[in-house]
Write an enzyme that holds these catalytic residues in place. Structure first.
Site, PDB file in Angstrom:
ATOM      1  N   LYS A   1       0.858  -1.189   0.000  1.00  0.00           N
ATOM      2  CA  LYS A   1       0.000   0.000   0.000  1.00  0.00           C
ATOM      3  C   LYS A   1       0.898   1.245   0.000  1.00  0.00           C
ATOM      4  CE  LYS A   1      -3.539   2.322   2.697  1.00  0.00           C
ATOM      5  NZ  LYS A   1      -4.142   2.429   4.010  1.00  0.00           N
TER       6      LYS A   1
ATOM      7  N   ARG B   1       1.334   7.156   1.644  1.00  0.00           N
ATOM      8  CA  ARG B   1       0.507   8.329   1.918  1.00  0.00           C
ATOM      9  C   ARG B   1      -0.973   8.100   1.663  1.00  0.00           C
ATOM     10  NH1 ARG B   1       4.696  12.309  -0.838  1.00  0.00           N
ATOM     11  NH2 ARG B   1       6.217  12.361   0.846  1.00  0.00           N
ATOM     12  N   CYS B   2      -1.387   6.888   1.421  1.00  0.00           N
ATOM     13  CA  CYS B   2      -2.801   6.604   1.179  1.00  0.00           C
ATOM     14  C   CYS B   2      -3.482   6.205   2.468  1.00  0.00           C
ATOM     15  CB  CYS B   2      -2.959   5.483   0.143  1.00  0.00           C
ATOM     16  SG  CYS B   2      -2.561   6.009  -1.513  1.00  0.00           S
ATOM     17  N   ILE B   3      -4.659   6.752   2.660  1.00  0.00           N
ATOM     18  CA  ILE B   3      -5.425   6.468   3.885  1.00  0.00           C
ATOM     19  C   ILE B   3      -6.167   5.147   3.727  1.00  0.00           C
ATOM     20  CG2 ILE B   3      -7.287   7.278   5.340  1.00  0.00           C
ATOM     21  CD1 ILE B   3      -6.546  10.113   4.483  1.00  0.00           C
TER      22      ILE B   3
END
Length: 120
Positions: free
Chosen positions: A115, A118-120
């Site tokens: 993942k 910086r992705c929530i």
């Protein structure tokens, strides 16, 4: 194709008798386990019907990972695809049309990569 999901703190994805470990969000633990069948199984789970446009992005996402040793978050992904594929395909709107669950998150998951940080 037979797909089995086993849940615990991690998930186990079984595709055609091949056991693949993922994290709890479904990202492969080992990107070397990735192949086209694994991507197709993940796409089925994500409810995405893969087209050539999806595969093009998936392969470029894998290229990004090999080049920079990290999964791309959205801005770097758009910038990279714009440079590689042109202005028409290097946009967040184009990517959202292919990956409605979040372009960076879904494309990296389908590409068998971690993942993006910086992705929530």
């Amino acid at each position: 194709m037979e797909i089995t999901l086993l849940f615990d703190t991690e998930m186990t994805l079984i595709v055609n008798n091949q056991t693949i470990l993922t994290d709890k969000l479904g990202y492969l633990k080992n990107s070397d386990d990735w192949n086209r069948q694994i991507a197709e199984a993940i796409a089925e789970i994500e409810q995405i019907e893969l087209t050539e446009a999806h595969w093009e992005v998936i392969h470029y996402v894998r290229d990004f990972y090999l080049k920079f040793n990290k999964s791309p978050s959205m801005r770097p992904l758009v910038k990279f695809l714009k440079a590689e594929l042109g202005a028409e395909k290097g946009t967040s709107i184009y990517l959202a049309s292919l990956f409605p669950g979040g372009a960076a998150k879904q494309s990296t998951k389908l590409a068998g990569l971690p993942k993006p940080a910086r992705c929530i």
